[in-house]
Structure formats: C-alpha cells, structure tokens
Design a protein around this motif. Structure first.
Motif, PDB file in Angstrom:
ATOM      1  N   LEU A  77       0.834  -1.212   0.000  1.00  0.00           N
ATOM      2  CA  LEU A  77       0.000   0.000   0.000  1.00  0.00           C
ATOM      3  C   LEU A  77       0.864   1.255   0.000  1.00  0.00           C
ATOM      4  CD1 LEU A  77      -2.751  -1.182   2.520  1.00  0.00           C
ATOM      5  CD2 LEU A  77      -3.072  -0.737   0.087  1.00  0.00           C
ATOM      6  N   ALA A  78       1.991   1.193   0.709  1.00  0.00           N
ATOM      7  CA  ALA A  78       2.866   2.375   0.785  1.00  0.00           C
ATOM      8  C   ALA A  78       3.377   2.755  -0.598  1.00  0.00           C
ATOM      9  CB  ALA A  78       4.034   2.111   1.737  1.00  0.00           C
ATOM     10  N   ARG A  79       3.592   1.749  -1.462  1.00  0.00           N
ATOM     11  CA  ARG A  79       4.096   2.055  -2.818  1.00  0.00           C
ATOM     12  C   ARG A  79       3.048   2.808  -3.647  1.00  0.00           C
ATOM     13  NH1 ARG A  79       6.737  -2.936  -2.187  1.00  0.00           N
ATOM     14  NH2 ARG A  79       5.090  -4.154  -3.184  1.00  0.00           N
ATOM     15  N   HIS A  80       1.781   2.674  -3.274  1.00  0.00           N
ATOM     16  CA  HIS A  80       0.723   3.335  -4.048  1.00  0.00           C
ATOM     17  C   HIS A  80       0.105   4.523  -3.312  1.00  0.00           C
ATOM     18  CE1 HIS A  80       1.092  -0.583  -5.979  1.00  0.00           C
ATOM     19  NE2 HIS A  80       0.593  -0.006  -7.047  1.00  0.00           N
ATOM     20  N   SER A  81       0.663   4.867  -2.153  1.00  0.00           N
ATOM     21  CA  SER A  81       0.064   5.944  -1.344  1.00  0.00           C
ATOM     22  C   SER A  81       1.055   7.091  -1.200  1.00  0.00           C
ATOM     23  CB  SER A  81      -0.255   5.441   0.070  1.00  0.00           C
ATOM     24  OG  SER A  81      -1.037   4.282   0.025  1.00  0.00           O
ATOM     25  N   ASP A  82       0.505   8.302  -1.056  1.00  0.00           N
ATOM     26  CA  ASP A  82       1.393   9.444  -0.811  1.00  0.00           C
ATOM     27  C   ASP A  82       1.624   9.658   0.675  1.00  0.00           C
ATOM     28  OD1 ASP A  82       1.577  10.012  -3.571  1.00  0.00           O
ATOM     29  OD2 ASP A  82      -0.428  10.913  -3.498  1.00  0.00           O
ATOM     30  N   PHE A  83       0.745   9.124   1.501  1.00  0.00           N
ATOM     31  CA  PHE A  83       0.950   9.175   2.967  1.00  0.00           C
ATOM     32  C   PHE A  83       0.050   8.146   3.624  1.00  0.00           C
ATOM     33  CE2 PHE A  83      -2.482  12.117   2.066  1.00  0.00           C
ATOM     34  CZ  PHE A  83      -3.362  12.012   3.138  1.00  0.00           C
ATOM     35  N   PHE A  84       0.357   7.848   4.871  1.00  0.00           N
ATOM     36  CA  PHE A  84      -0.463   6.941   5.681  1.00  0.00           C
ATOM     37  C   PHE A  84      -1.039   7.705   6.868  1.00  0.00           C
ATOM     38  CE2 PHE A  84       1.647   2.439   5.125  1.00  0.00           C
ATOM     39  CZ  PHE A  84       1.041   2.315   3.888  1.00  0.00           C
ATOM     40  N   ALA A  85      -2.249   7.361   7.264  1.00  0.00           N
ATOM     41  CA  ALA A  85      -2.783   7.814   8.563  1.00  0.00           C
ATOM     42  C   ALA A  85      -3.294   6.548   9.252  1.00  0.00           C
ATOM     43  CB  ALA A  85      -3.908   8.820   8.358  1.00  0.00           C
ATOM     44  N   ILE A  86      -2.722   6.237  10.398  1.00  0.00           N
ATOM     45  CA  ILE A  86      -3.096   4.991  11.070  1.00  0.00           C
ATOM     46  C   ILE A  86      -4.308   5.266  11.968  1.00  0.00           C
ATOM     47  CG2 ILE A  86      -2.294   3.087  12.540  1.00  0.00           C
ATOM     48  CD1 ILE A  86       0.575   3.765  11.704  1.00  0.00           C
ATOM     49  N   GLY A  87      -5.409   4.610  11.661  1.00  0.00           N
ATOM     50  CA  GLY A  87      -6.660   4.800  12.420  1.00  0.00           C
ATOM     51  C   GLY A  87      -6.755   3.716  13.486  1.00  0.00           C
ATOM     52  N   THR A  88      -6.227   4.029  14.639  1.00  0.00           N
ATOM     53  CA  THR A  88      -6.130   2.985  15.682  1.00  0.00           C
ATOM     54  C   THR A  88      -7.489   2.618  16.277  1.00  0.00           C
ATOM     55  OG1 THR A  88      -5.515   4.777  17.148  1.00  0.00           O
ATOM     56  CG2 THR A  88      -3.734   3.358  16.349  1.00  0.00           C
ATOM     57  N   ASN A  89      -8.511   3.474  16.077  1.00  0.00           N
ATOM     58  CA  ASN A  89      -9.832   3.120  16.624  1.00  0.00           C
ATOM     59  C   ASN A  89     -10.365   1.876  15.932  1.00  0.00           C
ATOM     60  OD1 ASN A  89      -9.528   5.579  17.876  1.00  0.00           O
ATOM     61  ND2 ASN A  89     -10.863   6.664  16.456  1.00  0.00           N
ATOM     62  N   ASP A  90     -10.389   1.932  14.596  1.00  0.00           N
ATOM     63  CA  ASP A  90     -10.878   0.772  13.864  1.00  0.00           C
ATOM     64  C   ASP A  90      -9.850  -0.349  13.856  1.00  0.00           C
ATOM     65  OD1 ASP A  90     -13.531   1.253  13.058  1.00  0.00           O
ATOM     66  OD2 ASP A  90     -12.835   2.752  11.642  1.00  0.00           O
ATOM     67  N   LEU A  91      -8.572   0.009  13.824  1.00  0.00           N
ATOM     68  CA  LEU A  91      -7.548  -1.051  13.812  1.00  0.00           C
ATOM     69  C   LEU A  91      -7.692  -1.921  15.075  1.00  0.00           C
ATOM     70  CD1 LEU A  91      -5.189  -2.146  12.152  1.00  0.00           C
ATOM     71  CD2 LEU A  91      -3.657  -0.663  13.440  1.00  0.00           C
ATOM     72  N   THR A  92      -7.966  -1.284  16.203  1.00  0.00           N
ATOM     73  CA  THR A  92      -8.159  -2.048  17.446  1.00  0.00           C
ATOM     74  C   THR A  92      -9.438  -2.880  17.344  1.00  0.00           C
ATOM     75  OG1 THR A  92      -7.102  -0.240  18.645  1.00  0.00           O
ATOM     76  CG2 THR A  92      -8.340  -1.833  19.969  1.00  0.00           C
ATOM     77  N   GLN A  93     -10.511  -2.240  16.861  1.00  0.00           N
ATOM     78  CA  GLN A  93     -11.796  -2.937  16.738  1.00  0.00           C
ATOM     79  C   GLN A  93     -11.669  -4.206  15.877  1.00  0.00           C
ATOM     80  OE1 GLN A  93     -15.999  -1.566  15.844  1.00  0.00           O
ATOM     81  NE2 GLN A  93     -15.085  -1.127  13.861  1.00  0.00           N
ATOM     82  N   TYR A  94     -11.043  -4.047  14.707  1.00  0.00           N
ATOM     83  CA  TYR A  94     -11.002  -5.180  13.774  1.00  0.00           C
ATOM     84  C   TYR A  94      -9.951  -6.222  14.174  1.00  0.00           C
ATOM     85  CZ  TYR A  94     -14.057  -2.432  10.767  1.00  0.00           C
ATOM     86  OH  TYR A  94     -15.113  -1.726  10.263  1.00  0.00           O
ATOM     87  N   THR A  95      -8.859  -5.772  14.797  1.00  0.00           N
ATOM     88  CA  THR A  95      -7.823  -6.737  15.184  1.00  0.00           C
ATOM     89  C   THR A  95      -8.333  -7.628  16.316  1.00  0.00           C
ATOM     90  OG1 THR A  95      -6.129  -5.139  14.590  1.00  0.00           O
ATOM     91  CG2 THR A  95      -5.428  -6.973  15.967  1.00  0.00           C
ATOM     92  N   LEU A  96      -9.030  -7.010  17.275  1.00  0.00           N
ATOM     93  CA  LEU A  96      -9.466  -7.781  18.449  1.00  0.00           C
ATOM     94  C   LEU A  96     -10.904  -8.274  18.309  1.00  0.00           C
ATOM     95  CD1 LEU A  96      -7.899  -5.530  21.237  1.00  0.00           C
ATOM     96  CD2 LEU A  96      -6.880  -7.467  20.036  1.00  0.00           C
ATOM     97  N   ALA A  97     -11.577  -7.944  17.199  1.00  0.00           N
ATOM     98  CA  ALA A  97     -12.982  -8.316  17.007  1.00  0.00           C
ATOM     99  C   ALA A  97     -13.849  -7.812  18.156  1.00  0.00           C
ATOM    100  CB  ALA A  97     -13.135  -9.830  16.841  1.00  0.00           C
ATOM    101  N   ILE A  98     -13.633  -6.534  18.506  1.00  0.00           N
ATOM    102  CA  ILE A  98     -14.397  -5.885  19.580  1.00  0.00           C
ATOM    103  C   ILE A  98     -15.131  -4.698  18.974  1.00  0.00           C
ATOM    104  CG2 ILE A  98     -14.225  -4.582  21.747  1.00  0.00           C
ATOM    105  CD1 ILE A  98     -13.302  -7.430  22.071  1.00  0.00           C
ATOM    106  N   ASP A  99     -16.452  -4.715  18.996  1.00  0.00           N
ATOM    107  CA  ASP A  99     -17.230  -3.593  18.476  1.00  0.00           C
ATOM    108  C   ASP A  99     -16.930  -2.344  19.316  1.00  0.00           C
ATOM    109  OD1 ASP A  99     -19.158  -1.739  17.784  1.00  0.00           O
ATOM    110  OD2 ASP A  99     -20.713  -3.259  17.464  1.00  0.00           O
ATOM    111  N   ARG A 100     -16.378  -1.332  18.654  1.00  0.00           N
ATOM    112  CA  ARG A 100     -15.946  -0.133  19.400  1.00  0.00           C
ATOM    113  C   ARG A 100     -17.114   0.640  19.983  1.00  0.00           C
ATOM    114  NH1 ARG A 100     -13.795   3.697  14.458  1.00  0.00           N
ATOM    115  NH2 ARG A 100     -14.256   5.446  15.838  1.00  0.00           N
ATOM    116  N   ALA A 101     -18.345   0.382  19.482  1.00  0.00           N
ATOM    117  CA  ALA A 101     -19.507   1.131  19.965  1.00  0.00           C
ATOM    118  C   ALA A 101     -20.318   0.328  20.983  1.00  0.00           C
ATOM    119  CB  ALA A 101     -20.392   1.513  18.792  1.00  0.00           C
TER     120      ALA A 101
END
Ligand code: PEP
Ligand code: MG
Length: 603
Positions: A466-490
């Motif tokens: 993805l880095a090769r096709h992107s001009d920058f990254f923004a890491i969204g840790t809210n969803d990254l945590t939700q999807y990694t741990l399978a925990i609904d953030r809401a």
C-alpha cells in the motif's frame, strides 16, 4: 478534598428529592452541572390521514415491520441489561421484558392492526389512538402500579411511531440552559445537533468508549458518559443533575455538599485547561530536540475556531461525514466546495486533510438511503461504498480538487484494504480531473496527495504494498483495534476488552509505521490514542512523528512531548514490543510515564 458520599451503586427509581448516583464509562472528561433533559421524553407529533381500501394491507405490513424493528431494538437493550451488575440490571430487565410483551400479540398490537383495517387510518395515527385509549383506561382504575405503567406504554408507542415515520428524532429544539442530556442512545448525527452553548454534558445507556458519539463529545468538549447502568427512563425531566465525565458518574438531585464538591472540581478542571492553553504557541519538541507535528481531527466545521485556538499545525483528519448528516439529500459539488473553502481559508496555509465519506458502521447518513446490512462494521461502507457509488466519490473529489486551488489539501481514503481500491480511486480522480479541465474549472496543481487510512488489519499487514501506491499513511487505531481484536468499538458490553495496548495492535502499528518510513512517505496516527498523553511515548518510540487528535487534547499531548526523551522512549518501546501480555505492556508504559519530569505550572 474528600469525595462526596456515594449513596448506592444500585439505585432504586429516582424520586425528585433523593440524591442518586449512577455509574458508567467516562468518555469525555470534565464536570457538567445543570438540569436533566430526557432524550426520549419528547412527544412525537403524529399526522393522521386516511388510507385507501387497496392500500390497507400495505399499511398493516408497514406496522408489522415497525413492531418487528421495535422488538429487535428492545432485544438488544435486554441483552445489554442482563450484563449489567446488581439490581439495576435486574430492574431494567423486568421493564424491558414488559416492553417486549407489549410488542407481542398484545392488546396494543392487535388494537392498532384492527384500527388500520376498520378506521382506515395510517399506522402512526392508529398507534396514537390505541395508546390514548389504553392510557385513559389505566388512569381510571386508580391503581398505583398501573398508573406507573402508563409511562412505559407511552414509551413503547413513541418507539413504534419513530420506527414508522423514520423521521429523525430532533429532541434538542427546546433545551433548558445547561441541559444534562440523559438518553438511551445518541447517534453521531444526534450529537452533531447538540449546541455546546446550551448542553452541559450527556450520559447514555448504550455506546462504547471509541464510538463516534464519544469522539464527538470529546471534540465538542462536552463531559460525557456511556454505558450508564440503570438510568434508562427512570429519571425525571428537569431535576438538578451533575455529570462527572472523568469518573463516569451521573448524580441526580445532588445534595448541597455534593454540589460544592463538583463546583470546585469543575473550577479546577477549567483552570488546568487554561494553563495548558498557554502552551499553544510553544513548539512540540522533545527534550532531545525532535519536532513533532500536532494536528487536529475535525468532525464539524464549527470546531475550526477550537483548532486554531489550540495551535494545531493543520487538520490531519477531516471526517467529512458531517456534510451528509441530518439531511434527506446528498450535498452537491458546489455545496461541498463552499464548506471546504471556508475551512481552507480559515486554516490560512495550514494543510487540510479531507477524508472521503466514511459512511457505515455507527454513522450511516439517511440521505444515502442504504440499509445497514447484516453486519454493518464489515459491510458496504467507507471506500467500498464510495467505489460502488462512483457519483458520490466523484462529486467529493471534484470539490476537493477545486478547493485545492485556495490552499494545501490532501485526500485521505477510509478503510482501504487493497491496492486495487487505491488504483480505482486514482482512476476516478483522473476522470474527474479531465472533466473539470474540459469545463475550464481551475484545480489544484500539483494534484493533492492521496493517503491511505491504515485501520484494517489486512491493510497493516500489506502496508509495504500500500505504501508504494500511497502518498501518505494515517493509522486509524480506533478501527484497527476494533477489527484486530474483534471488539465492536460502539458496544459498551465489550468496552473492557477494547485495548489498543494489545500486542497484536501494537505490532500492526509498528509494521505500518516501518513500511511508511521505508517508502519515505509521511505517516501519522489519528485514532483516539493520538490525543491521550498516556500513549505519546509509545507512538513516538514506534517512529511516529505526526499525531492528529481532538483539538482540545493538543496542549496536554504537547506538554507530554516537552517532558519526553525520545531516545529513552525508543529504548522503552523496544522492551514493550517484546512483551506478550498487554497488562505488562501497560505497566512498562505507565512506569515510563511516571518517571518523566513534570513541567512547571503554566508551561
Ligand atoms: C480510526 O478508525 O482510528 C479513525 C481515526 O477513524 P474513525 O474514528 O472516524 O473511524
Ligand atoms: Mg476509522
């Protein structure tokens, strides 16, 4: 100062005189002192009209759908009530069981169905007539228990009418000053309607700490609590109320002693905020000389004053969903351009990072007219939705390209999971550029950078590609945590398991940050941990040099940066990344934070 008496963790129904304390999860700090306003207490205005004989069957089906939907809503509440501790959960469960009974083949449901057929009126009006008749009957019986049920019946009726009309419930039109809003649930769209000059704070029964409603509360600087146990519709409109968003408490009918305590706590909180505010013009530099860029997350254009006042270096994340909320149609290219232009002008040369529409999950605008699907968090949302409906994406890209003429802008894509999605957006942008050029409309030159939100575990694991096709990254840790741990953030019932310090989440952040650094593209963190000084050393130690957060948090993160030795933080993070256990990680991080040299007052 000693804490005020805490009468009970399992309070009975609230009377007008007794002080009652309710507990939940504090999601936005500070103290609110005001009067209770019940979000669900507004009377729903019902229009009555006749239904033609050949449409009566459709009307009955419409009513049956509204009942089924209400039953699903109450089931959800029942599940949550069962997980509440002590008698408050039990009391709430009894109440919800009664609601569920009313939604079965009850007198209410049968009565409404019969009225539609016999009186040939619309379902909303039939509900209203039936409820009025039942309530009248109960009131005539002179029985205290039945009298108390009247409010429950009305509540079920309001729920049915809301489901039928599908109208957005706007209860905030006539708020008392310093309203303390008590609600079963506030959606992000509801929260966007709150006027911080009238609302002192809010507490809800549903919602998790990383929900968008909680994020909005922090952005608006409103003390807020979610996951309130036992409150439901047991409070009375207009009673004095206090919210302690730091401790996660609501106090109804506070005693004089309690009020004195909270007035002083609020004054201390505001004093500390003023002290931090003085840092706004000082650079964010670590003790060993590393400069960190602190940017703001923006959920509503009205927050731009706060962004400038906090001394943000720019906007690292504009959640463009506000353009689509609380309306029945989609915003046109000109309208979006106009809104964005105001922001670009106010930012006066600072970069505005505009995230394309991140609809879905807990924020699906009505105007899109899409259902939520069986699993909204994993469904047609964010960039997937924009690519499926290119007219939405292209309108937004055109507005951004045009506004880029007036100041630096970047485009950020939410929930990317593959390189193909990035290529599809670049293709769409190519088409929009050609179209605008044909019309001789001025656009940004060079074209705005296109960045990828890293918030899906698969995207983090494919960060190199993805880095090769992107001009920058923004890491969204809210969803990254939700999807990694399978925990609904809401979901407040699993909020205790939502943990960005889980080693799996940290490894994905590290992996993404290193991929960006190798590809020499900028990388920021824009999830909620970016605005919490507890995590600052960790993120800097992982190589992050850009943080984007609620503007109100910038001063406290800056203060932490100015007390931090980056070499020491990097060394500590190396140890942290070898740990298999999030408790040990938390301890190593908290010990490191506790050892930092505090700044003198006022700095
Ligand atoms: C995130 O997921 O971390 C993020 C910043 O996006 P949002 O909170 O809007 O989903
Ligand atoms: Mg996200």
């Amino acid at each position: 100062m000693t804490a005020p008496p805490d009468p009970s963790r399992n309070p009975p129904a609230v009377s007008r005189q007794t002080e009652q304390v309710f507990h939940g999860l504090g999601v936005s700090p500070g103290v609110a002192i005001g009067v209770a306003h019940l979000h669900d207490s507004g009377n729903v205005t019902v229009q009555e009209y006749s239904i033609a004989a050949d449409r009566l069957e459709c009307e009955r089906v419409r009513f049956a759908d509204a009942v089924a939907r209400a039953s699903r809503q109450v089931s959800l509440l029942q599940r949550r009530a069962r997980s509440l501790p002590g008698s408050s959960g039990e009391e709430l469960s009894y109440l919800l069981d009664a609601y569920q009974q009313m939604l079965k083949n009850s007198r209410l449901v049968r009565g409404v169905d019969r009225r539609i057929s016999e009186e040939k009126i619309n379902a909303e009006a039939a509900v209203q007539r039936e409820i009025d008749q039942i309530v009248q009957g109960f009131a005539a019986m002179d029985d205290a228990y039945l009298a108390a049920r009247i409010e429950d019946i009305r509540d079920v009726g309001r729920r049915l009418v809301r489901n039928l009309t599908k109208t957005h419930f706007e209860p905030f039109a006539q708020l008392p000053k310093n309203a303390v809003i008590l609600a079963e649930e506030l959606t992000p769209a509801d929260t966007a309607l709150l006027d911080p000059t009238k609302v002192a704070g809010f507490a809800t029964v549903l919602g998790g700490t990383a929900s968008h409603t909680a994020i909005m509360a922090r952005s608006l600087g409103l003390p807020a609590i979610v996951g309130m146990t036992g409150l439901s519709n047991r409070a009375s409109e207009g009673v004095p109320a206090v919210i302690d968003g730091t401790e996660g408490k609501v106090i109804l009918n506070p005693t004089d002693e309690t009020l004195v305590f909270y007035r002083s706590k609020r004054a201390e909180f505001l004093k500390r905020r003023r002290q931090l505010h003085r840092l706004r013009k000082i650079p964010a530099i670590t003790l060993d000389g590393a400069t960190i860029s602190l940017q703001a997350n923006l959920e509503l254009s009205a927050e731009i004053d706060g962004v400038l006042a906090a001394g943000a270096a720019g906007v690292g994340l504009l959640r463009s969903e506000f353009l689509y909320m609380n309306r029945q149609d989609l915003p046109s290219e000109d309208e979006q351009y106009g809104e964005l232009l105001k922001l670009v002008q106010r930012l006066d040369g600072r970069t505005l990072t505009i995230r394309t529409l991140d609809a879905g999950g807990d924020k699906m605008p009505q105007a899109l007219g899409f259902g939520e699907g069986p699993n909204p968090a994993l469904g047609l949302r964010a960039i997937r939705l924009s690519l499926k409906h290119p007219e939405i994406l292209e309108t937004q890209l055109a507005a951004i390209l045009r506004v880029g003429v007036h100041g630096p802008v970047r485009i950020l894509l939410p929930m990317v999971s593959s390189v193909e999605e990035l290529q599809a957006v670049r293709d769409a942008m190519g088409q929009v550029v050609r179209r605008l050029k044909r019309r001789h409309v001025p656009i940004a030159t060079p074209l705005p950078p296109i960045g990828t939100m890293i918030e899906v575990p698969g995207a983090a694991l494919a960060a190199d590609a993805l880095a090769r096709h992107s001009d920058f990254f923004a890491i969204g840790t809210n969803d990254l945590t939700q999807y990694t741990l399978a925990i609904d953030r809401a979901d407040e019932s699993v909020a205790h398991l939502y943990n960005p310090l889980h080693p799996a989440v940290l490894r994905l952040i590290q992996f993404s940050a290193e991929a960006a650094l190798r590809a020499r593209i900028p990388v920021s963190v824009c999830g909620e941990i970016a605005g919490d000084p507890r995590y600052t050393a960790l993120l800097l130690g992982l190589g992050i040099r850009e943080l984007s957060m609620a503007a109100a948090n910038i001063p406290q993160v800056k203060q932490r940066i100015r007390t931090l030795d980056l070499v020491a933080a990097t060394r500590r993070v190396r140890v942290i990344m070898d740990q298999p256990d999030s408790r040990r990680i938390a301890q190593l991080l908290d010990d490191f934070n506790a050892d930092c040299v505090p700044l003198s007052d006022g700095e």
